[in-house]
Design a protein around this motif. Sequence first.
Motif, PDB file in Angstrom:
ATOM      1  N   GLY A 164       0.775  -1.039   0.014  1.00 21.03           N
ATOM      2  CA  GLY A 164       0.035   0.228   0.281  1.00 21.03           C
ATOM      3  C   GLY A 164       0.682   1.155  -0.184  1.00 21.03           C
ATOM      4  O   GLY A 164       1.857   1.262   0.621  1.00 21.03           O
ATOM      5  N   ALA A 165       0.450   2.332  -0.705  1.00 19.88           N
ATOM      6  CA  ALA A 165       1.156   3.629  -1.017  1.00 19.88           C
ATOM      7  C   ALA A 165       0.184   4.593  -0.733  1.00 19.88           C
ATOM      8  O   ALA A 165      -1.087   4.638  -0.918  1.00 19.88           O
ATOM      9  N   VAL A 166       0.283   5.482   0.287  1.00 17.70           N
ATOM     10  CA  VAL A 166      -0.466   6.695   0.739  1.00 17.70           C
ATOM     11  C   VAL A 166       0.173   7.873   0.410  1.00 17.70           C
ATOM     12  O   VAL A 166       1.256   8.033   0.848  1.00 17.70           O
ATOM     13  N   ILE A 167      -0.540   8.787  -0.328  1.00 15.97           N
ATOM     14  CA  ILE A 167      -0.022   9.942  -0.729  1.00 15.97           C
ATOM     15  C   ILE A 167      -0.804  11.259  -0.068  1.00 15.97           C
ATOM     16  O   ILE A 167      -2.171  11.155  -0.081  1.00 15.97           O
ATOM     17  N   ASN A 168      -0.191  12.230   0.554  1.00 21.49           N
ATOM     18  CA  ASN A 168      -0.966  13.349   1.048  1.00 21.49           C
ATOM     19  C   ASN A 168      -0.854  14.551  -0.102  1.00 21.49           C
ATOM     20  O   ASN A 168       0.034  15.181  -0.265  1.00 21.49           O
ATOM     21  N   PRO A 169      -2.085  14.721  -0.658  1.00 22.98           N
ATOM     22  CA  PRO A 169      -2.005  15.667  -1.809  1.00 22.98           C
ATOM     23  C   PRO A 169      -1.486  17.196  -1.432  1.00 22.98           C
ATOM     24  O   PRO A 169      -0.922  17.930  -2.100  1.00 22.98           O
ATOM     25  N   ALA A 170      -1.726  17.254  -0.119  1.00 19.30           N
ATOM     26  CA  ALA A 170      -1.300  18.594   0.407  1.00 19.30           C
ATOM     27  C   ALA A 170       0.126  19.112   0.438  1.00 19.30           C
ATOM     28  O   ALA A 170       0.713  20.054   0.096  1.00 19.30           O
ATOM     29  N   THR A 171       1.127  17.697   0.560  1.00 16.61           N
ATOM     30  CA  THR A 171       2.433  17.753   0.891  1.00 16.61           C
ATOM     31  C   THR A 171       3.183  17.222  -0.307  1.00 16.61           C
ATOM     32  O   THR A 171       4.290  17.468  -0.464  1.00 16.61           O
ATOM     33  N   GLY A 172       2.340  16.306  -0.934  1.00 17.82           N
ATOM     34  CA  GLY A 172       3.127  15.295  -1.884  1.00 17.82           C
ATOM     35  C   GLY A 172       3.866  14.307  -1.236  1.00 17.82           C
ATOM     36  O   GLY A 172       4.525  13.383  -2.014  1.00 17.82           O
ATOM     37  N   HIS A 173       3.805  14.299   0.197  1.00 21.13           N
ATOM     38  CA  HIS A 173       4.722  13.231   0.833  1.00 21.13           C
ATOM     39  C   HIS A 173       3.808  11.837   0.583  1.00 21.13           C
ATOM     40  O   HIS A 173       2.696  11.771   0.668  1.00 21.13           O
ATOM     41  N   ILE A 174       4.837  10.785   0.299  1.00 20.80           N
ATOM     42  CA  ILE A 174       4.246   9.354   0.075  1.00 20.80           C
ATOM     43  C   ILE A 174       4.722   8.467   1.178  1.00 20.80           C
ATOM     44  O   ILE A 174       5.919   8.538   1.517  1.00 20.80           O
TER      45      ILE A 174
END
Length: 286
Positions: free
Chosen positions: A109-119
């Motif tokens: 699983g990969a989770v991206i935070n659209p606000a920061t771009g952090h994965i």
Amino acid sequence: MKGLGIFMRKPRRRPYGYRPARYRLFSPFALVGVLVPVVLALIAVGFIFGLPHLASHAAANVNGDCALIVPPNPLSAQGLATPYQLVATDPANGPCHEANPAQSAFIQGAVINPATGHISIYNPLVIDQGTKAAATPVVPTLPNGAVVGLWFGSNGNTLTLKGSGGSLHQGHCVNGLSGSIFGQVSYCNAPAFFQAANQAIQAGKLVPPALGKAKDGLPCPTSRDFSIVDQDQSDNVTTFYLITPSGKVAQDTKANVAALGGQVQKNGSDERLITVVDSALGCIPW
């Protein structure tokens, strides 16, 4: 006759039971001594040539077509922490066990935070149906608006996703075309994840590193490089699981290794191969 100087030798009397050498009975101990090495040699030859056949026959009896029961709401924090259950696609062909390296399935699983771009990476657990995990999976903390993508791999022949409580629809899971699955791989919500990643790249929030140059002077390879991939490029995942001595499964974390022991179960994949090749070439995988 003494006068003639001739002496007549008196015939020696042979002991009772004496037989000339050519008439002696063949000893049964000698027969055993001859036959034993021959028999042992035949057994050794049969073992050497028969063992591969037995091994291949045993491998042929392993059911390579398994399925994963996807828990409800697989893209949520609780869904990620809920173990997937491994079952046989067709029970008539035999069971499927996660501890069997020829059948085991894996999830990344990969989770991206659209606000920061952090994965960030979180790998859900796979266990046998009807069993419990060796250690309760950690529930991840997801950022607001997080976009989750899931990818599946298998060491068997095929892996079929099965829903529970509408989970396949909830997770936007794709296993292939109608009546024809991809094979070992599948995914949930991958298009949305890559869309969010591309938007973050365009906004400058997510910056993929340069490939770099390898020790051989060529660019470092990627999962699309023909020096890495085979005919089904980028298949499977880099997830590891911990198989305990009792055969149960846990997430491969330092805490679980220290508490449970056991051995690591790996999924053969092009992505994992890159990490090995990169190490030899002086490259850094992303």
